[in-house]
Scaffold this active site. Structure first.
Site, short mmCIF file in Angstrom:
data_model
loop_
_atom_site.label_atom_id
_atom_site.label_comp_id
_atom_site.label_asym_id
_atom_site.label_seq_id
_atom_site.Cartn_x
_atom_site.Cartn_y
_atom_site.Cartn_z
CB SER A 43 -9.68 21.16 -3.29
OG SER A 43 -9.40 19.82 -3.56
CE LYS A 44 -1.83 19.37 -3.50
NZ LYS A 44 -0.84 18.44 -2.96
NE ARG A 45 -9.91 16.50 -2.25
CZ ARG A 45 -8.84 16.74 -1.50
NH1 ARG A 45 -7.72 16.09 -1.72
NH2 ARG A 45 -8.86 17.64 -0.54
CG ASP A 46 -11.72 21.99 -6.92
OD1 ASP A 46 -12.47 21.05 -6.59
OD2 ASP A 46 -11.57 23.02 -6.25
CD GLU A 47 -5.06 20.39 -12.35
OE1 GLU A 47 -5.40 21.34 -11.62
OE2 GLU A 47 -4.17 20.47 -13.21
#
Length: 497
Positions: free
Chosen positions: A253-257
């Site tokens: 997920s983008k939130r893992d960036e």
RNA sequence: GCGCCCGUCGUCUAGUCUGGUCCAGGACGCCGCCCUUUCACGGCGGUAACACGGGUUCAAAUCCCGUCGGGCGUGCCA
């Protein structure tokens, strides 16, 4: 006989392009290129709250970097509102959508209650039971409402997966789908904007999309979009769902960036880390697709030839960082040398390493020597540092092994002497001399080479010694040898360097 | 909870539709050997898997049922 292929990549500009999106873009692009079709870029920016121009720019930039050029677009949904309005009016006129007045809070409560009672939390159609006059009154009084799509109560919606091997399908009971919302809340005067499932269906039909290739997380959306398309009496494209990309068992997920700076999910951050576009495309292609031969190296042109949707997997595709790195290393070593040099320069300059005052071709040679030890462009500065500046310290392990005795200092001095006299100063001339030195001392060549290596590079591992000395140059090599000899004699190294 | 999808070496996967050629193939990682002035590259070799339980069948990784495990969806996001 079959219609020309038209596919689209439809990112929402709410952030960077992440690897999952890039994989979707790539598969669509490949399908278009393979079939001489059209690859369309459509920016899904109906969410004005979250969409930004900067994000659009970054996504386009990443696509360009990957080499995924589009034939049409970018189209912006925010500029197609009239079309959506028209379709909405028609659905309304046909009684296929209806206004619902519940607030978000009410819906949340209803959902919670349904869950608590172990029921499927779909809309209860309360608004559908309102009398026409009641509805009219509420609308005229300016009460906010959303449009809901009236899903047929009977039957089921089939999402065929005709392109995959084995021809499977997913069936969704219509009764379990629920009347989903197609617009944001609005009033008669200020209508709410259209929502994803609706605009997506409208655009896919309007743009003549023949194949919708996207992540498996869209499966339930696909059922809704098919329902919408059927309601609008438009042709339903062929849908293909790509295995989800996971890492650590979870959808990437983008939130893992920001979880680990070494392993970002955005394409741009990978680029900044020194991943090559060639490796990135190759690696992404293998996320959900494979070749029967087991081959795993596919440059883009070959990929176009070999790619096919019929060889998609179904199980989640795990993002294997080791493999990505390995492939990046492979492309580093196999791309034309001048190309790698060109791409390495920004990384070197960012680290303050400039080869501007070096002879023509020097940098290319130096990079050529270290490249097989690097798997990312960003590893070059550190790997090449000793070519630009004398070592500030020596690897402790090496000091213990090779700098432990006064003889070591003597050996380095002697070597310095040999280099000073060597003519010409080149590998061919140096090698016999140094080998003779080893023989004189009755040592294997390694016993001589290692101390010298440590003295000139500060490390116990480096490319071939003669190449290193040659590229360092006589003067610099001699200086480093003498410095090391001096350091050994002075005893500063014994203290722990 | 409900819906949908999936489950092969440590990891990524091929094979599953069209059962036998699979005591399961490749790749990454790891280990060893070779090359060698070190490291790396390269070459060679090794390691190691069909989630579980039933059934169908002469024969099952492959078909059926169940169990367990995992993922996704369940937004007035896309």
């Amino acid at each position: 006989m079959s219609k020309p292929v038209r596919v689209r990549f439809a990112p929402s500009p709410t952030g960077f392009l992440h690897v999952g999106g890039a994989r979707t873009a790539l598969f669509n692009w490949l399908w278009a290129r393979k079939n001489s079709g059209t690859f369309i870029l459509r920016v899904e920016d109906t969410d004005v709250e979250r969409s930004t121009e900067a994000s659009t720019e970054q996504i386009l930039d990443s696509l360009r970097w990957l080499g995924l050029d589009w034939d049409e677009g970018p189209y912006y949904q925010s500029q197609r509102m009239e079309l959506y309005r028209e379709r909405l009016d028609q659905l309304c006129a046909e009684g296929k959508i209806y206004p619902a007045f519940e607030t978000k809070e009410e819906l949340d409560r209803m959902r919670e209650q349904a869950m608590a009672e172990k029921r499927n939390p779909i809309y209860n159609r309360a608004a559908l039971r309102l009398s026409p006059t009641e509805v009219e009154e509420r609308m005229k009084s300016g009460q906010a409402f959303v449009w809901r799509f009236k899903v047929p109560d009977e039957g089921h919606t089939v999402v065929p997966e005709t392109l995959m091997s084995g021809e499977s399908e997913c069936r969704f009971e219509n009764a379990a789908i629920g009347d989903f919302i197609v617009t944001r809340p609005g009033t008669l005067d200020k209508p709410g904007g259209p929502l994803y499932n609706f605009v997506c269906a409208v655009d896919d039909a309007d743009m003549g999309i023949t194949h919708v290739i996207r992540g498996a997380d869209h499966l339930s959306n696909t059922a809704k979009q098919i329902l919408l398309l059927e309601a609008m009496v438009r042709e339903v494209p062929v849908y293909t769902h790509l295995p989800l990309i996971t890492r650590g068992g979870k959808k990437m997920s983008k939130r893992d960036e920001d979880a680990d700076p070494r392993y970002p999910v955005s394409v741009s951050a990978r680029r900044d880390l020194g991943y090559l576009r060639e490796a990135t495309v190759n690696f992404l292609a293998l996320l959900g697709w494979s070749h029967p031969s087991g081959e795993e190296i596919f440059p883009l042109d070959e990929l176009i030839r070999e790619f096919g949707l019929e060889r998609l997997g179904k199980a989640n595709a795990n993002f294997d960082e080791d493999k990505y790195l390995h492939q990046n290393g492979w492309y580093m070593r196999n791309l034309p040398a001048e190309e790698i040099v060109r791409r390495a320069i920004p990384f070197l300059e960012a680290a303050g390493l400039s080869a501007a005052d070096r002879p023509e071709g020097w940098l290319a040679e130096v990079i050529g020597l270290e490249i097989e030890r690097c798997r990312l462009l960003s590893e070059f500065p550190e790997a090449l540092a000793y070519f630009f500046q004398a070592p500030e310290s020596y690897e402790p392990k090496g000091v213990r092994k090779f700098f432990g005795s006064p003889e070591a200092a003597e050996l380095l001095d002697q070597t310095a002497g040999i280099l000073e006299a060597a003519e010409p100063f080149a590998g061919e001339a140096l090698e016999p001399e140094l080998r003779r030195l080893a023989e004189e001392r009755q040592l294997g060549f390694g016993k001589v080479a290692q101390p010298i290596r440590l003295a000139v590079t500060g490390r116990t591992a480096s490319p071939g010694l003669f190449d290193v000395l040659r590229l360092l140059g006589r003067e610099e090599s001699v200086r480093r040898l003498r410095t090391a000899a001096e350091a050994i004699r002075s005893g500063v190294l014994a203290a722990g360097n």
